[in-house]
Design a protein around this motif. Structure first.
Motif, mmCIF file in Angstrom:
data_model
loop_
_atom_site.group_PDB
_atom_site.id
_atom_site.type_symbol
_atom_site.label_atom_id
_atom_site.label_comp_id
_atom_site.label_asym_id
_atom_site.label_seq_id
_atom_site.Cartn_x
_atom_site.Cartn_y
_atom_site.Cartn_z
ATOM 1 N N ASP A 101 32.066 26.174 -45.300
ATOM 2 C CA ASP A 101 32.784 26.618 -46.491
ATOM 3 C C ASP A 101 34.270 26.614 -46.127
ATOM 4 O O ASP A 101 34.650 26.077 -45.088
ATOM 5 N N ALA A 102 35.085 27.227 -46.929
ATOM 6 C CA ALA A 102 36.525 27.189 -46.697
ATOM 7 C C ALA A 102 36.919 27.811 -45.363
ATOM 8 O O ALA A 102 37.858 27.344 -44.711
ATOM 9 N N ALA A 126 40.797 24.226 -45.050
ATOM 10 C CA ALA A 126 39.378 24.494 -45.313
ATOM 11 C C ALA A 126 38.553 23.592 -44.407
ATOM 12 O O ALA A 126 39.031 22.557 -43.955
#
Length: 143
Positions: free
Chosen positions: A98-99, A67
Motif C-alpha cells: 500500500d502507500a 508510495a
C-alpha cells in the motif's frame, strides 16, 4: 631336462570385485542422502538475495513516488507477477503493498521445493520471516 614351473596367478576374483563395488555404492548413497539437505540450505541465499533486491527496488520506487507498489512491472521487471530469482531456485513477488508498507515473498520451485523451509518473507520494516513445512512462520532467516 628342464622343468617348467607353474606360476601362481594373483589378482582378485569376480566375487571380491562385486562385493567391493557394492560396499562403495552403499557408502556413496549414504553420503549423498546426508549431503542433500546442505545443498538445499545453501540455495536459500538465492531467495534472500532476490528479496533484498526487490526491497531495494521498492525503496527506490517509494523515493520517486511517495508510495510503494504491488506491480512488479513498475519496479523494473518485464511483467507484473512472480519473478524468477537470479539462480532460478525461487519465485519472488510483492505479496502486498500500500502507500506506506509492503510485504515480499519468495517461494521455492523445482528441486528446492523439497527444502524444510518452504518460503521467505521480507516487509518494509525489515522483518524477515521463514515458513517451515507445517506452514508456521518464524522470525529470522536462520542466518
Amino acid at each position: 631336462m628342464t622343468s617348467i614351473r607353474c606360476r601362481g596367478v594373483s589378482g582378485f576374483t569376480l566375487m571380491e570385485l562385486l562385493i567391493t563395488l557394492s560396499i562403495i555404492a552403499i557408502l556413496i548413497l549414504a553420503a549423498l542422502s546426508s549431503y542433500q539437505p546442505f545443498v538445499l540450505e545453501t540455495k536459500r541465499v538465492d531467495a534472500m538475495d532476490a528479496l533484498q533486491d526487490l526491497a531495494a527496488r521498492q525503496e527506490r520506487y517509494f523515493s520517486l513516488n511517495a508510495a510503494y507498489t504491488a506491480d512488479e512491472s513498475e519496479l523494473g521487471f518485464v511483467a507484473d507477477g512472480a519473478q524468477a530469482s537470479a539462480m532460478g531456485y525461487y519465485q519472488v513477488r510483492v505479496g502486498a503493498a500500500d502507500a506506506l508498507s509492503y510485504m515480499l515473498e519468495a517461494t521455492p520451485v523445482g528441486d528446492q521445493a523439497e527444502d524444510t523451509v518452504t518460503g521467505f518473507r521480507l516487509d518494509s520494516s525489515g522483518l524477515k520471516r521463514q515458513r517451515d513445512t507445517l506452514g508456521v512462520w518464524t522470525d529470522g532467516w536462520g542466518e
